[in-house]
Design an enzyme around this catalytic site. Structure first.
Site, PDB file in Angstrom:
ATOM      1  N   HIS A  26       0.773  -1.218   0.012  1.00 48.86           N
ATOM      2  CA  HIS A  26      -0.052  -0.022   0.022  1.00 48.86           C
ATOM      3  C   HIS A  26       0.966   1.326   0.164  1.00 48.86           C
ATOM      4  O   HIS A  26       0.583   1.942  -0.707  1.00 48.86           O
ATOM      5  CB  HIS A  26      -1.031   0.057   1.368  1.00 48.86           C
ATOM      6  N   LYS A  50     -16.193  -6.005   5.844  1.00 45.08           N
ATOM      7  CA  LYS A  50     -14.819  -6.747   5.867  1.00 45.08           C
ATOM      8  C   LYS A  50     -14.457  -6.926   7.145  1.00 45.08           C
ATOM      9  O   LYS A  50     -13.247  -7.910   7.445  1.00 45.08           O
ATOM     10  CB  LYS A  50     -13.887  -5.922   5.344  1.00 45.08           C
ATOM     11  N   ARG A 104      -2.043  -6.275  -7.926  1.00 46.49           N
ATOM     12  CA  ARG A 104      -1.168  -7.116  -7.853  1.00 46.49           C
ATOM     13  C   ARG A 104      -0.981  -8.357  -8.989  1.00 46.49           C
ATOM     14  O   ARG A 104      -0.192  -8.874  -9.334  1.00 46.49           O
ATOM     15  CB  ARG A 104      -1.226  -7.685  -6.264  1.00 46.49           C
ATOM     16  N   SER A 142      -3.021  -7.598   2.808  1.00 45.79           N
ATOM     17  CA  SER A 142      -3.360  -7.588   4.339  1.00 45.79           C
ATOM     18  C   SER A 142      -3.913  -8.809   4.839  1.00 45.79           C
ATOM     19  O   SER A 142      -3.401  -9.228   6.042  1.00 45.79           O
ATOM     20  CB  SER A 142      -4.461  -6.572   4.544  1.00 45.79           C
TER      21      SER A 142
END
Length: 179
Positions: A26, A50, A104, A142
């Site tokens: 990030h 989330k 990614r 993450s």
């Protein structure tokens, strides 16, 4: 927007995420994006769907702790804001016209191209800018960082020291509660 003759309009970008936790991937996107705009707004999403491990204020603090070095490297005007709305609404509220997204892997592209199309339908004046992850951060997510940390693995290469400390404290709290 009326711009005085001879002046250049300010280009504002918005980079949004849950940042649970913020990773070096990030931070790489933040640094690179900040070189492309006059102001970069980092939107930390509330996003209870989330089920974030860290509360919003800690996630914001983790991002803010990493910014002095990035500002030093880029000279960028970077601010961090919480948001709990549609992304395009938050982007508009902060005067941005660019949404930065890091990619990614191919599956990121599939998702992000859909989101870009929806955002474009909601506000045709907002463009999405995709930045490919640097080769040394392509594998970092993450979710994986939290999983490694939850099993006692070393995450020091994936997050800043402050983020590591906060994340490990949250995991210890969770373990104590379930014990």
């Amino acid at each position: 927007m009326n711009t005085p003759v001879g002046s250049v309009p300010k280009r504002v970008g918005f980079y949004a995420g849950t940042f649970d936790p913020v990773t070096v991937g990030h931070l790489d996107v933040i640094e690179r994006a900040s070189r492309l705009v006059d102001r970069l707004v980092i939107g930390v999403a509330y996003n209870p769907g989330k089920n974030p491990l860290m509360p919003l204020d800690e996630r914001i603090a983790c991002v803010e702790e990493a910014l002095p070095a990035i500002r030093h490297n880029t000279g960028g005007d970077i601010v961090v804001v919480p948001f709990n709305s549609l992304l395009v609404k938050a982007v508009r509220e902060h005067g941005a016209t660019l949404i930065f997204r890091g990619l990614r892997v191919l599956s990121d592209f599939d998702y992000e191209i859909q989101m870009s199309g929806v955002n474009r339908k909601l506000d045709a004046g907002i463009e999405s800018v995709f930045l490919m992850a640097s080769e040394h951060t392509q594998f970092i997510s993450s979710r994986l960082v939290k999983e490694i940390a939850s099993y006692g693995g070393d995450i020091s290469e994936f997050v800043t020291p402050g983020t590591q400390a906060r994340l490990l404290a949250r995991l210890a709290d969770r373990k104590n509660v379930s014990a």
